[in-house]
Design an enzyme around this catalytic site. Structure first.
Site, mmCIF file in Angstrom:
data_model
loop_
_atom_site.group_PDB
_atom_site.id
_atom_site.type_symbol
_atom_site.label_atom_id
_atom_site.label_comp_id
_atom_site.label_asym_id
_atom_site.label_seq_id
_atom_site.Cartn_x
_atom_site.Cartn_y
_atom_site.Cartn_z
ATOM 1 N N HIS A 29 -34.858 15.598 21.553
ATOM 2 C CA HIS A 29 -33.896 16.652 21.196
ATOM 3 C C HIS A 29 -34.093 17.945 21.995
ATOM 4 O O HIS A 29 -33.581 18.994 21.606
ATOM 5 C CB HIS A 29 -33.941 16.953 19.685
ATOM 6 C CG HIS A 29 -33.468 15.794 18.857
ATOM 7 N ND1 HIS A 29 -32.207 15.725 18.322
ATOM 8 C CD2 HIS A 29 -34.090 14.642 18.502
ATOM 9 C CE1 HIS A 29 -32.079 14.576 17.643
ATOM 10 N NE2 HIS A 29 -33.211 13.905 17.748
ATOM 11 N N LEU A 119 -31.191 3.243 22.715
ATOM 12 C CA LEU A 119 -31.524 3.102 24.143
ATOM 13 C C LEU A 119 -30.319 3.445 25.024
ATOM 14 O O LEU A 119 -30.269 3.067 26.189
ATOM 15 C CB LEU A 119 -32.011 1.674 24.444
ATOM 16 C CG LEU A 119 -33.288 1.234 23.706
ATOM 17 C CD1 LEU A 119 -33.644 -0.202 24.069
ATOM 18 C CD2 LEU A 119 -34.464 2.156 24.031
ATOM 19 N N SER A 120 -29.343 4.151 24.448
ATOM 20 C CA SER A 120 -28.188 4.648 25.207
ATOM 21 C C SER A 120 -27.259 3.560 25.695
ATOM 22 O O SER A 120 -26.827 3.573 26.857
ATOM 23 C CB SER A 120 -28.637 5.472 26.413
ATOM 24 O OG SER A 120 -29.224 6.640 25.988
ATOM 25 N N ASP A 166 -28.884 11.125 28.215
ATOM 26 C CA ASP A 166 -28.586 9.698 28.382
ATOM 27 C C ASP A 166 -27.800 9.442 29.664
ATOM 28 O O ASP A 166 -28.135 8.547 30.456
ATOM 29 C CB ASP A 166 -27.784 9.182 27.180
ATOM 30 C CG ASP A 166 -28.441 9.526 25.855
ATOM 31 O OD1 ASP A 166 -29.626 9.904 25.861
ATOM 32 O OD2 ASP A 166 -27.765 9.432 24.812
HETATM 33 C C1 GLA Z 1 -29.460 11.058 21.741
HETATM 34 C C2 GLA Z 1 -28.534 12.003 22.493
HETATM 35 C C3 GLA Z 1 -29.295 12.721 23.612
HETATM 36 C C4 GLA Z 1 -30.568 13.369 23.084
HETATM 37 C C5 GLA Z 1 -31.374 12.389 22.254
HETATM 38 C C6 GLA Z 1 -32.552 13.035 21.570
HETATM 39 O O1 GLA Z 1 -29.877 10.035 22.597
HETATM 40 O O2 GLA Z 1 -27.452 11.279 23.038
HETATM 41 O O3 GLA Z 1 -28.453 13.663 24.226
HETATM 42 O O4 GLA Z 1 -30.264 14.527 22.354
HETATM 43 O O5 GLA Z 1 -30.567 11.770 21.244
HETATM 44 O O6 GLA Z 1 -33.479 13.478 22.526
#
Ligand code: GLA
Length: 373
Positions: A29, A119-120, A166
């Protein structure tokens, strides 16, 4: 994918793109607070096989979801019924507003990024789609710009107020190294991790919801803290100064902000520790990060505590922590490479015994950022 493409569209695909998922190694974050993150593009990725069309339609088929969607590039609207396609629609809409020429296409999509587990998977899809539009249109975006536009698609079209982490990792990542990303100026430098160390993802298989209110609430509390301290962002305040001034903040806001300022401070030290295989530093930094995530930022969840126990008791572990937004999903362990198999076996058994859920534990290496293949 080729077979599926032939089945659905009656000819072979002519263009292939891919974009990776990511795992953050330190810096939860911190991105939307304009701090630093140590991040790894991983060899779990989203692939698109495509062929241009003569009209302005985009036709998509997701092999993971066994679902299809279609939209007109001249009038792009979100689709509540096929929400997964909004990542593609959003990217198309943002690129169109940037004045880019969009070409219609047929596409089959397949991803090895576990969906919705931190994991995006969404950024990997956005970045693979943006790369497809580049390839179809014969134009190129700078990778950092591409990441910003994909983030805008997620913020404005999908409606998730995420930071840049991400999409940046997915677009800018390089094979073989982690990135130390500075979210204030969007610069990054490559970090070579110790070759004797194995980054290992530990998926708790518990559901998490990023778009849920908690992510936005954390973000608002950080912004409130910065405002009350007279700062543009929490990035601006050194750790020592913050500790002197945190009493000026309401208690809950102070806790959130303390986590961010401390977490940002750990990022550079973690990059050094992972490069040098400094066991003591890795253990200390990951433990502090997880403690802060649970006690200060409150993004822990019972399955994460169970997984933390399982990871820390397994052989070969150097340290472990949360990953992504938290609230369940995947975690990350740093393991002596030679002991990865033992670690995986024992951590799997311990977590399954504690929770009744069979986790998915797998090693990851640094993969290249989004591109054609
Ligand atoms: C998610 C959000 C990112 C980041 C993380 C926490 O993956 O998409 O932008 O804030 O949480 O680090």
């Amino acid at each position: 994918m080729t077979e599926r493409f032939l089945e659905r569209f009656g000819a072979a695909p002519t263009i292939w793109t891919r974009a990776p998922g990511r795992v953050d190694l330190m810096g939860s974050h911190t991105d939307y607070n304009l701090g630093c993150v140590l991040t790894l593009p991983i060899g779990r990725d989203t692939w698109i096989a495509a062929r241009p069309r003569r009209d302005n339609f985009a036709r998509l088929h997701s092999m993971n979801l066994e679902a299809s969607a279609e939209f007109n590039l001249d009038s792009i609207e979100p689709d509540a019924g096929q929400r997964w396609s909004d990542y593609a629609r959003g990217v198309a809409s943002v690129l169109a507003r940037e004045g880019k020429t969009l070409t219609g296409f047929d596409a089959v999509i397949h991803s090895t990024v576990p969906i919705g587990s931190g994991l995006s998977s969404s950024a990997a899809l956005e970045c693979a789609v943006a790369t497809l539009f580049e390839a179809l249109g014969g134009w190129r975006l700078d990778p950092v710009r591409k990441a910003q536009l994909c983030q805008r698609a997620e913020n404005q079209f999908v409606g998730v107020n995420c930071g840049i982490l991400d999409q940046y990792t997915s677009c800018v990542g390089q094979a073989g190294c982690a990135l130390l990303l500075d979210c204030r100026d969007l610069s990054s430098r490559a970090v070579q991790l110790s070759p004797a160390l194995q980054v290992t993802i530990c998926d708790t298989k518990s559901k998490r919801e990023l778009a849920g209110s908690e992510y936005g609430r954390r973000r608002a509390q950080c912004e409130e803290g910065a405002r009350r301290l007279g700062l543009k962002s929490l990035r601006e305040i050194p750790l020592g100064d913050f500790h002197n001034r945190e009493a000026e903040l309401p208690a809950d806001v102070a806790r959130r902000c303390r986590f961010i300022v401390e977490e940002h401070d750990r990022v550079g030290r973690m990059a050094e520790a992972l490069a040098a295989h400094d066991r003591e530093a890795i253990r200390g930094l990951t433990a502090a990060s997880f403690r802060g995530a649970c006690d200060l930022y409150e993004i822990g969840a019972p399955p994460m505590l169970a997984m933390m126990q399982a990871m820390l008791n397994a052989p070969g572990v150097l340290g472990a922590r949360q990953a992504g937004a938290g609230f369940g999903g995947c975690m990350v362990a740093f393991v002596e490479k030679a002991r990865t198999a033992e670690f995986t076996r024992e951590a799997t058994a311990a977590y399954a015994a504690a929770t009744g859920i069979v986790p998915d534990i797998f090693p990851v290496d640094a993969a290249a950022g989004a591109g054609r293949c």
